[in-house]
Design a protein around this motif. Structure first.
Motif, PDB file in Angstrom:
ATOM      1  N   ARG A  73      -3.654  -2.512  -4.627  1.00 37.89           N
ATOM      2  CA  ARG A  73      -3.174  -1.849  -3.409  1.00 37.89           C
ATOM      3  C   ARG A  73      -4.123  -0.752  -2.944  1.00 37.89           C
ATOM      4  O   ARG A  73      -4.866  -0.165  -3.730  1.00 37.89           O
ATOM      5  N   ARG A  74      -4.063  -0.456  -1.665  1.00 38.21           N
ATOM      6  CA  ARG A  74      -4.786   0.665  -1.104  1.00 38.21           C
ATOM      7  C   ARG A  74      -3.917   1.925  -1.186  1.00 38.21           C
ATOM      8  O   ARG A  74      -2.700   1.852  -1.005  1.00 38.21           O
ATOM      9  N   VAL A  75      -4.556   3.040  -1.457  1.00 36.41           N
ATOM     10  CA  VAL A  75      -3.931   4.351  -1.306  1.00 36.41           C
ATOM     11  C   VAL A  75      -4.652   5.026  -0.152  1.00 36.41           C
ATOM     12  O   VAL A  75      -5.871   5.212  -0.186  1.00 36.41           O
ATOM     13  N   ILE A  76      -3.887   5.371   0.888  1.00 41.00           N
ATOM     14  CA  ILE A  76      -4.462   5.884   2.130  1.00 41.00           C
ATOM     15  C   ILE A  76      -4.031   7.339   2.297  1.00 41.00           C
ATOM     16  O   ILE A  76      -2.843   7.645   2.387  1.00 41.00           O
ATOM     17  N   LEU A 114      -3.620   5.841  -7.278  1.00 40.81           N
ATOM     18  CA  LEU A 114      -4.660   4.813  -7.388  1.00 40.81           C
ATOM     19  C   LEU A 114      -4.921   4.453  -8.846  1.00 40.81           C
ATOM     20  O   LEU A 114      -5.011   3.266  -9.194  1.00 40.81           O
ATOM     21  N   SER A 164      -2.023   2.428 -10.197  1.00 39.34           N
ATOM     22  CA  SER A 164      -2.010   1.085  -9.609  1.00 39.34           C
ATOM     23  C   SER A 164      -3.049   0.188 -10.269  1.00 39.34           C
ATOM     24  O   SER A 164      -2.773  -0.971 -10.604  1.00 39.34           O
ATOM     25  N   SER A 209      -2.751  -3.701  -9.991  1.00 41.54           N
ATOM     26  CA  SER A 209      -2.543  -3.814  -8.544  1.00 41.54           C
ATOM     27  C   SER A 209      -3.801  -3.401  -7.796  1.00 41.54           C
ATOM     28  O   SER A 209      -4.440  -2.411  -8.129  1.00 41.54           O
ATOM     29  N   ARG A 230      -8.778   5.605   0.339  1.00 44.64           N
ATOM     30  CA  ARG A 230      -9.178   5.517   1.743  1.00 44.64           C
ATOM     31  C   ARG A 230      -8.641   6.735   2.473  1.00 44.64           C
ATOM     32  O   ARG A 230      -7.484   7.129   2.282  1.00 44.64           O
ATOM     33  N   CYS A 261      -2.776  11.390  -4.746  1.00 44.90           N
ATOM     34  CA  CYS A 261      -3.486  10.191  -4.296  1.00 44.90           C
ATOM     35  C   CYS A 261      -4.275   9.555  -5.439  1.00 44.90           C
ATOM     36  O   CYS A 261      -4.245   8.333  -5.640  1.00 44.90           O
ATOM     37  N   ALA A 285       2.176   0.910   6.629  1.00 43.66           N
ATOM     38  CA  ALA A 285       2.243   0.955   5.172  1.00 43.66           C
ATOM     39  C   ALA A 285       3.712   0.865   4.769  1.00 43.66           C
ATOM     40  O   ALA A 285       4.563   1.528   5.376  1.00 43.66           O
ATOM     41  N   ASP A 339       0.826  -1.205   0.000  1.00 39.92           N
ATOM     42  CA  ASP A 339       0.000   0.000   0.000  1.00 39.92           C
ATOM     43  C   ASP A 339       0.858   1.252   0.000  1.00 39.92           C
ATOM     44  O   ASP A 339       2.049   1.231   0.333  1.00 39.92           O
TER      45      ASP A 339
END
Length: 339
Positions: free
Chosen positions: A58-61, A48, A51, A56, A81, A44, A99, A29
């Motif tokens: 993955r999370r973007v936080i 995302l 990705s 992917s 997120r 951000c 992360a 992430d």
């Protein structure tokens, strides 16, 4: 040319092919600290989008105080997120999820003279807390070209190996940020890249918007800081995300901007031609300016895809159609370091 902010955000967050490739190689992430500023939301979204295009999940936080709830909602709506946190509070930092990849964007520039202690806390104390909390992560940290002294145009701008010479509290605290991050990187073995940025451009803010507004309104354009380096915001954010590949301990340092430097006089003239308006210039160019040489960054990542001509057209078109300003002047003309 985007006609509204939805289209503009799409343009600013469009990932480059090289970034999509990089996001396909990156593991884990991405957490963005200080994500609600001028560049954070588009970074951000870009992370995302790149990705997902790379396959992917993955999370973007995005982590910030989110004083404007609308910024948080827009990010949530596209799949980022969000976490509300005051990063200067160690207890809040402790509750953040782990992360493996962290972009550190939090910083304080404007209002420095009104609350010097808050500037030092944000720019020098907070980086140490972040580096301690995410000691096992890769960290890409934003800094500023203001850590350099003013230099003659003939020198082509300061290089990463040149001695620092910060002018004023903001620049001094930014150099302290870098020193604290380097200390923690060496102590903890945390791989980092430090990005010395100046100046990111998009139609709602930046040096070009500042100059365009003055020409559009018939106001004087100050020539005291006679030359500037600029880079399209999307291109700067793409470099930041690709910089995870370049993290080392001690930190790698990169100037992130465009080159060569551009005369403020020429930028004003070109906006005047574009708007069909008279240009009112004030003062004379000093023999020095705040300039950075981004040759090393170009060697690693290639030249920025968006050239100055395209930036001028995008900013001019936005101003002509009455596009919103963030109303955050850069004060690029300040030579005494007071912001």
């Amino acid at each position: 040319m985007p006609t509204d902010e939805v289209g503009l955000e799409e343009l600013l967050s469009e990932p480059t092919p090289a970034l999509i490739d990089a996001m396909g190689r990156l593991v884990g992430d991405i957490m963005v600290l200080g994500a609600a500023g001028k560049m954070g939301p588009s970074l951000c979204r870009m992370a995302l989008r790149a990705s997902r295009l790379a396959g992917s999940a993955r999370r973007v936080i995005a982590v910030a105080r989110f004083a404007d709830p609308a910024t948080r909602q827009v990010l949530e709506d596209v799949g980022v997120r969000t976490v509300v946190a005051d990063l200067v509070d160690p207890a809040a930092l402790a509750t953040l999820p782990d992360a493996p990849n962290v972009v550190f964007m939090a910083g304080r520039k404007f209002g420095t003279d009104d609350d010097i202690a808050a500037t030092w806390a944000t720019n020098a104390y907070l980086p140490g807390l972040v580096a301690e909390r995410f000691a096992k992560a890769r960290i890409v940290a934003f800094s500023t070209g203001n850590v350099y002294p003013l230099t003659p145009l003939r020198d082509g701008g300061s290089r990463e190996t040149d001695a620092a010479g910060p002018i004023g509290t903001y620049a001094q605290s930014a150099l302290a940020r870098e020193g604290v991050l380097e200390f923690q990187s060496r102590r903890l073995g945390t791989p980092m890249t430090i990005l010395r940025l100046n100046y990111a451009i998009e139609p709602r803010y930046g040096v070009l918007r500042d100059i365009a507004d003055k020409v559009w309104r018939g106001e004087r354009v100050d020539l005291g800081m006679g030359y500037v380096n600029v880079i399209w915001q999307r291109d700067a954010n793409a470099v930041a995300l690709r910089a995870f590949d370049r993290c080392t301990s001690p930190p790698a340092v990169l100037n992130v901007t465009g080159r060569p430097a551009i005369a403020v006089r020429e930028l004003a003239r070109r906006f005047g031609v574009r708007f069909k308006r008279d240009v009112h210039l004030h003062g004379l160019e000093a023999p020095t300016a705040l300039l950075s040489d981004s040759a090393r960054c170009e060697l690693l990542f290639g030249p920025p895809p968006v050239a100055v001509d395209e930036m001028i057209e995008l900013v001019a078109g936005w101003v002509e159609q009455g596009g919103r300003s963030l109303d955050r002047p850069t004060h690029f003309q300040q030579r005494d370091g007071h912001f």
